[in-house]
Design a protein around this motif. Structure first.
Motif, PDB file in Angstrom:
ATOM      1  N   ILE A  25       0.839  -1.208   0.000  1.00  0.00           N
ATOM      2  CA  ILE A  25       0.000   0.000   0.000  1.00  0.00           C
ATOM      3  C   ILE A  25       0.867   1.249   0.000  1.00  0.00           C
ATOM      4  O   ILE A  25       0.602   2.209  -0.719  1.00  0.00           O
ATOM      5  N   LEU A  26       1.932   1.233   0.800  1.00  0.00           N
ATOM      6  CA  LEU A  26       2.777   2.421   0.941  1.00  0.00           C
ATOM      7  C   LEU A  26       3.839   2.558  -0.145  1.00  0.00           C
ATOM      8  O   LEU A  26       4.540   3.573  -0.190  1.00  0.00           O
ATOM      9  N   ASP A  70       1.608  14.459  -1.033  1.00  0.00           N
ATOM     10  CA  ASP A  70       0.398  14.383  -1.846  1.00  0.00           C
ATOM     11  C   ASP A  70       0.530  13.302  -2.922  1.00  0.00           C
ATOM     12  O   ASP A  70      -0.407  12.536  -3.163  1.00  0.00           O
ATOM     13  N   ALA A  71       1.689  13.215  -3.559  1.00  0.00           N
ATOM     14  CA  ALA A  71       1.898  12.202  -4.606  1.00  0.00           C
ATOM     15  C   ALA A  71       1.861  10.797  -4.000  1.00  0.00           C
ATOM     16  O   ALA A  71       1.287   9.874  -4.608  1.00  0.00           O
ATOM     17  N   GLU A  72       2.469  10.632  -2.834  1.00  0.00           N
ATOM     18  CA  GLU A  72       2.434   9.318  -2.170  1.00  0.00           C
ATOM     19  C   GLU A  72       1.007   8.957  -1.751  1.00  0.00           C
ATOM     20  O   GLU A  72       0.603   7.797  -1.848  1.00  0.00           O
ATOM     21  N   PHE A  73       0.247   9.952  -1.302  1.00  0.00           N
ATOM     22  CA  PHE A  73      -1.149   9.705  -0.941  1.00  0.00           C
ATOM     23  C   PHE A  73      -1.918   9.225  -2.162  1.00  0.00           C
ATOM     24  O   PHE A  73      -2.653   8.237  -2.097  1.00  0.00           O
ATOM     25  N   ASP A  74      -1.750   9.930  -3.291  1.00  0.00           N
ATOM     26  CA  ASP A  74      -2.456   9.542  -4.514  1.00  0.00           C
ATOM     27  C   ASP A  74      -2.136   8.105  -4.907  1.00  0.00           C
ATOM     28  O   ASP A  74      -3.030   7.319  -5.229  1.00  0.00           O
ATOM     29  N   HIS A 103      -6.915  19.660   8.411  1.00  0.00           N
ATOM     30  CA  HIS A 103      -5.625  20.343   8.534  1.00  0.00           C
ATOM     31  C   HIS A 103      -5.063  20.821   7.193  1.00  0.00           C
ATOM     32  O   HIS A 103      -3.851  20.909   7.024  1.00  0.00           O
ATOM     33  N   GLY A 104      -5.951  21.086   6.229  1.00  0.00           N
ATOM     34  CA  GLY A 104      -5.506  21.566   4.930  1.00  0.00           C
ATOM     35  C   GLY A 104      -4.919  20.485   4.041  1.00  0.00           C
ATOM     36  O   GLY A 104      -4.293  20.784   3.028  1.00  0.00           O
ATOM     37  N   GLY A 105      -5.128  19.223   4.390  1.00  0.00           N
ATOM     38  CA  GLY A 105      -4.600  18.115   3.595  1.00  0.00           C
ATOM     39  C   GLY A 105      -5.664  17.069   3.349  1.00  0.00           C
ATOM     40  O   GLY A 105      -6.850  17.367   3.314  1.00  0.00           O
ATOM     41  N   ARG A 106      -5.219  15.846   3.186  1.00  0.00           N
ATOM     42  CA  ARG A 106      -6.131  14.726   2.987  1.00  0.00           C
ATOM     43  C   ARG A 106      -5.731  13.585   3.922  1.00  0.00           C
ATOM     44  O   ARG A 106      -4.557  13.436   4.262  1.00  0.00           O
ATOM     45  N   GLY A 107      -6.727  12.800   4.314  1.00  0.00           N
ATOM     46  CA  GLY A 107      -6.473  11.656   5.171  1.00  0.00           C
ATOM     47  C   GLY A 107      -7.428  10.530   4.864  1.00  0.00           C
ATOM     48  O   GLY A 107      -8.537  10.750   4.385  1.00  0.00           O
ATOM     49  N   VAL A 108      -6.974   9.307   5.137  1.00  0.00           N
ATOM     50  CA  VAL A 108      -7.806   8.129   4.923  1.00  0.00           C
ATOM     51  C   VAL A 108      -7.414   7.064   5.929  1.00  0.00           C
ATOM     52  O   VAL A 108      -6.257   6.996   6.367  1.00  0.00           O
ATOM     53  N   TYR A 109      -8.382   6.263   6.322  1.00  0.00           N
ATOM     54  CA  TYR A 109      -8.184   5.168   7.264  1.00  0.00           C
ATOM     55  C   TYR A 109      -8.596   3.867   6.595  1.00  0.00           C
ATOM     56  O   TYR A 109      -9.575   3.818   5.835  1.00  0.00           O
ATOM     57  N   LEU A 121      -2.006  10.426   6.079  1.00  0.00           N
ATOM     58  CA  LEU A 121      -2.363  11.831   6.123  1.00  0.00           C
ATOM     59  C   LEU A 121      -1.280  12.650   5.436  1.00  0.00           C
ATOM     60  O   LEU A 121      -0.105  12.286   5.465  1.00  0.00           O
ATOM     61  N   THR A 122      -1.705  13.714   4.794  1.00  0.00           N
ATOM     62  CA  THR A 122      -0.761  14.548   4.052  1.00  0.00           C
ATOM     63  C   THR A 122      -0.327  15.785   4.828  1.00  0.00           C
ATOM     64  O   THR A 122       0.614  16.459   4.413  1.00  0.00           O
ATOM     65  N   ARG A 123      -1.009  16.093   5.921  1.00  0.00           N
ATOM     66  CA  ARG A 123      -0.626  17.207   6.787  1.00  0.00           C
ATOM     67  C   ARG A 123      -0.699  16.740   8.228  1.00  0.00           C
ATOM     68  O   ARG A 123      -1.689  16.128   8.632  1.00  0.00           O
TER      69      ARG A 123
END
Length: 131
Positions: A25-26, A70-74, A103-109, A121-123
């Motif tokens: 995943i990572l 952000d790129a790693e999150f995508d 926090h001005g970013g994106r997150g997912v669980y 999380l990106t921030r």
């Protein structure tokens, strides 16, 4: 010397399966097994050492959060979707199929094969006002 977190042990039913799941995943590599552990090293030098627990023994689920670009999150989010994993915008799993924009970013669980809560999380928390 300053205090740094070096590694943590992540209990699993199958150490190789769980390490490869998270590494996949990572976009990381699961390391070679040494002793009872299969490590996954992060960019800041912290290793998650996956250790198998014999079947039938309970595993207390834990929460692991990863700060990513952000790129790693995508890329990771694409892998989550491709794997058909259920994901959530919140740690209580009340908002399935959504991500958050805290926090001005994106997150997912999402959960790993044992049920550990994984967060991307990106921030970092507190980057901006809690939103």
């Amino acid at each position: 010397m300053s205090v740094e977190l070096n590694h943590t042990i992540v209990f699993a039913r199958n150490n190789r399966e769980s390490a490869e799941f998270l590494a996949g995943i990572l976009g990381l590599e699961a390391g070679a097994e040494w002793g009872p552990f299969v490590p996954v090293a992060t960019a800041n030098g912290v290793a998650l050492d996956f250790a198998s627990v014999p079947g039938g023994q309970p595993i207390a689920t834990q929460h692991y959060a990863f700060l990513v670009s952000d790129a790693e999150f995508d890329a990771a989010f694409r892998r989550i979707e491709e794997a058909g994993l259920t994901y959530y915008a919140d740690p209580f799993m009340r908002q399935p199929g959504e991500i958050n924009h805290h926090h001005g970013g994106r997150g997912v669980y999402f959960q790993d094969p044992v049920g550990h809560g994984m967060e991307l999380l990106t921030r970092p928390y507190g980057s901006l006002s809690d939103s």
